[in-house]
Design a protein around this motif. Structure first.
Motif, PDB file in Angstrom:
ATOM      1  N   ARG A   2       0.845  -1.291   0.076  1.00 36.89           N
ATOM      2  CA  ARG A   2       0.006   0.018   0.116  1.00 36.89           C
ATOM      3  C   ARG A   2       0.886   1.265   0.042  1.00 36.89           C
ATOM      4  O   ARG A   2       0.199   2.296  -0.222  1.00 36.89           O
ATOM      5  N   GLY A   3       2.372   1.046   0.120  1.00 37.51           N
ATOM      6  CA  GLY A   3       3.189   2.148   0.117  1.00 37.51           C
ATOM      7  C   GLY A   3       3.269   2.791   1.527  1.00 37.51           C
ATOM      8  O   GLY A   3       3.604   4.097   1.480  1.00 37.51           O
ATOM      9  N   TRP A   4       3.165   2.209   2.609  1.00 31.93           N
ATOM     10  CA  TRP A   4       3.258   2.775   3.684  1.00 31.93           C
ATOM     11  C   TRP A   4       4.479   3.193   4.065  1.00 31.93           C
ATOM     12  O   TRP A   4       5.377   2.003   3.865  1.00 31.93           O
ATOM     13  N   SER A   5       5.174   3.825   4.963  1.00 34.43           N
ATOM     14  CA  SER A   5       6.474   4.136   5.508  1.00 34.43           C
ATOM     15  C   SER A   5       6.452   3.238   6.615  1.00 34.43           C
ATOM     16  O   SER A   5       5.703   2.865   7.504  1.00 34.43           O
ATOM     17  N   THR A   6       7.747   2.946   7.228  1.00 40.84           N
ATOM     18  CA  THR A   6       8.007   2.238   8.277  1.00 40.84           C
ATOM     19  C   THR A   6       7.558   2.598   9.675  1.00 40.84           C
ATOM     20  O   THR A   6       6.663   2.190  10.315  1.00 40.84           O
ATOM     21  N   ASP A   7       7.492   4.143   9.489  1.00 37.75           N
ATOM     22  CA  ASP A   7       6.859   4.984  10.858  1.00 37.75           C
ATOM     23  C   ASP A   7       5.358   4.670  10.781  1.00 37.75           C
ATOM     24  O   ASP A   7       4.703   4.311  11.933  1.00 37.75           O
ATOM     25  N   ARG A  60      12.793  -3.415  -0.809  1.00 40.39           N
ATOM     26  CA  ARG A  60      11.286  -3.387  -0.651  1.00 40.39           C
ATOM     27  C   ARG A  60      10.578  -3.256  -2.208  1.00 40.39           C
ATOM     28  O   ARG A  60       9.252  -3.796  -2.160  1.00 40.39           O
ATOM     29  N   LEU A  61      11.136  -2.332  -3.028  1.00 41.17           N
ATOM     30  CA  LEU A  61      10.382  -2.233  -4.442  1.00 41.17           C
ATOM     31  C   LEU A  61      10.178  -3.891  -4.965  1.00 41.17           C
ATOM     32  O   LEU A  61       9.240  -4.335  -5.616  1.00 41.17           O
ATOM     33  N   ALA A 114      10.030  -6.661  -3.351  1.00 36.51           N
ATOM     34  CA  ALA A 114       9.212  -7.073  -2.643  1.00 36.51           C
ATOM     35  C   ALA A 114       7.631  -6.894  -3.053  1.00 36.51           C
ATOM     36  O   ALA A 114       6.957  -7.813  -3.204  1.00 36.51           O
ATOM     37  N   VAL A 115       7.619  -5.764  -3.198  1.00 41.80           N
ATOM     38  CA  VAL A 115       6.131  -5.190  -3.555  1.00 41.80           C
ATOM     39  C   VAL A 115       5.861  -5.654  -4.901  1.00 41.80           C
ATOM     40  O   VAL A 115       4.681  -6.102  -5.067  1.00 41.80           O
ATOM     41  N   ALA A 116       6.842  -5.677  -5.767  1.00 47.03           N
ATOM     42  CA  ALA A 116       6.352  -6.089  -7.097  1.00 47.03           C
ATOM     43  C   ALA A 116       5.814  -7.501  -7.048  1.00 47.03           C
ATOM     44  O   ALA A 116       5.031  -8.081  -7.887  1.00 47.03           O
ATOM     45  N   LEU A 117       6.745  -8.340  -6.616  1.00 44.79           N
ATOM     46  CA  LEU A 117       6.341  -9.568  -6.393  1.00 44.79           C
ATOM     47  C   LEU A 117       4.889 -10.151  -5.816  1.00 44.79           C
ATOM     48  O   LEU A 117       4.301 -10.820  -6.176  1.00 44.79           O
ATOM     49  N   ALA A 118       4.789  -9.287  -4.679  1.00 43.71           N
ATOM     50  CA  ALA A 118       3.546  -9.360  -3.871  1.00 43.71           C
ATOM     51  C   ALA A 118       2.374  -9.165  -4.832  1.00 43.71           C
ATOM     52  O   ALA A 118       1.391  -9.679  -5.079  1.00 43.71           O
ATOM     53  N   ARG A 119       2.580  -7.972  -5.563  1.00 45.66           N
ATOM     54  CA  ARG A 119       1.453  -7.322  -6.710  1.00 45.66           C
ATOM     55  C   ARG A 119       1.520  -8.597  -7.693  1.00 45.66           C
ATOM     56  O   ARG A 119       0.215  -8.903  -8.236  1.00 45.66           O
ATOM     57  N   ASP A 120       2.615  -9.194  -7.999  1.00 45.46           N
ATOM     58  CA  ASP A 120       2.029 -10.181  -9.055  1.00 45.46           C
ATOM     59  C   ASP A 120       1.472 -11.316  -8.383  1.00 45.46           C
ATOM     60  O   ASP A 120       0.664 -12.063  -9.341  1.00 45.46           O
ATOM     61  N   ALA A 121       1.600 -11.463  -7.163  1.00 40.54           N
ATOM     62  CA  ALA A 121       0.764 -12.559  -6.512  1.00 40.54           C
ATOM     63  C   ALA A 121      -0.555 -12.132  -6.289  1.00 40.54           C
ATOM     64  O   ALA A 121      -1.311 -13.006  -5.655  1.00 40.54           O
ATOM     65  N   GLY A 122      -1.141 -11.200  -6.693  1.00 38.82           N
ATOM     66  CA  GLY A 122      -2.339 -10.669  -6.495  1.00 38.82           C
ATOM     67  C   GLY A 122      -2.689  -9.855  -5.210  1.00 38.82           C
ATOM     68  O   GLY A 122      -3.892  -9.557  -4.789  1.00 38.82           O
ATOM     69  N   MET A 123      -1.655  -9.230  -4.476  1.00 35.11           N
ATOM     70  CA  MET A 123      -1.815  -8.648  -3.467  1.00 35.11           C
ATOM     71  C   MET A 123      -2.076  -7.012  -3.589  1.00 35.11           C
ATOM     72  O   MET A 123      -1.884  -6.333  -2.554  1.00 35.11           O
ATOM     73  N   ALA A 124      -2.184  -6.618  -4.467  1.00 32.88           N
ATOM     74  CA  ALA A 124      -2.375  -5.188  -4.719  1.00 32.88           C
ATOM     75  C   ALA A 124      -3.598  -4.755  -4.253  1.00 32.88           C
ATOM     76  O   ALA A 124      -4.831  -5.410  -4.061  1.00 32.88           O
TER      77      ALA A 124
END
Length: 234
Positions: free
Chosen positions: A166-171, A200-201, A203-213
């Protein structure tokens, strides 16, 4: 001769609220306040020094969160009773506190009798949820589950990966999950290692490919696996 007094430590960052709780407990036979703390880190020391039966724990604290403080306290003292007393009544906060080992969860604004009953129940090893959250927990546990991709990830790591998507920061993740930023960074490192990626980028790309967008306004997939997020978009 009656049962021994229930020894209580109060952990809340608002001094006025702490004082109000102490005044309330001082009027109740069988409950004695043996210590107070204004943050999670100092609570660890106060509990170590006073050895209470119950800690009344707020969740939103400076430094380490109430959830993390609860987990660390119970690692050292498994028989300690923790009663969460907080403004938060969303599913994420409730489930995080229970996973950390809290036996009771009462929302601030509950009447005094409910708070006292919570302390007495937790001291006896029972679980007590306030009326405001017990229905929510039942609904969360009854929600249908769905298969989780990346089965090697722990529940916490998967939850953090969702928020990274979702693009959230660590904080922001730390504040939402009641964790320290260091704990979030450690979990992110574990996610990257388990997914076999370097950033992280990736990881996010891999997650989106798995349908987690999850686009704006959408709850992350984990809310459909047993809870309603309760979060808001900025």
């Amino acid at each position: 001769m009656g049962p021994p007094d229930v020894r209580v430590v109060i952990c809340d960052d608002h001094s006025v609220y702490r004082r109000g709780l102490k005044d309330l407990f001082d009027e109740v036979d069988g409950i004695v306040v043996v210590g107070e703390a204004s943050d999670g880190e100092s609570a660890l020391g106060v509990v170590h020094d006073t050895v209470p039966d119950v800690v009344v724990m707020d969740l939103h604290l400076p430094g380490i969160s109430g959830v993390e403080a609860t987990s660390r306290l119970l690692t050292d003292q498994p028989d300690l009773g923790v009663l969460v007393l907080t403004m938060f009544e969303d599913d994420t906060s409730l489930l995080a506190a229970l996973r950390a080992g809290a036996r009771g969860y009462v929302v601030k604004g509950a009447d005094h009798d409910e708070i006292v009953t919570g302390i007495q129940a937790v001291a006896r090893g029972k679980v007590l949820l306030s009326r405001a959250v017990s229905t929510r927990l039942g609904a969360a546990l009854a929600a249908p589950s769905r298969p989780q991709p990346f089965a090697d990830l722990s529940n916490r790591e998967f939850e953090i990966l969702e928020l990274l998507v979702r693009g959230w920061s660590t904080d922001r993740i730390a504040a939402h999950l009641f964790l320290s930023p260091k704990t979030v960074r450690n979990n992110v490192s574990a996610v990257l290692t388990k997914l076999g990626v370097a950033s992280r980028l990736e990881a996010v790309a891999l997650a989106r490919d798995a349908g987690m967008a999850a686009g704006p306004g959408k709850a992350p997939p984990s809310s459909q696996r047993g809870r309603t997020s309760g979060e808001s978009e900025e």
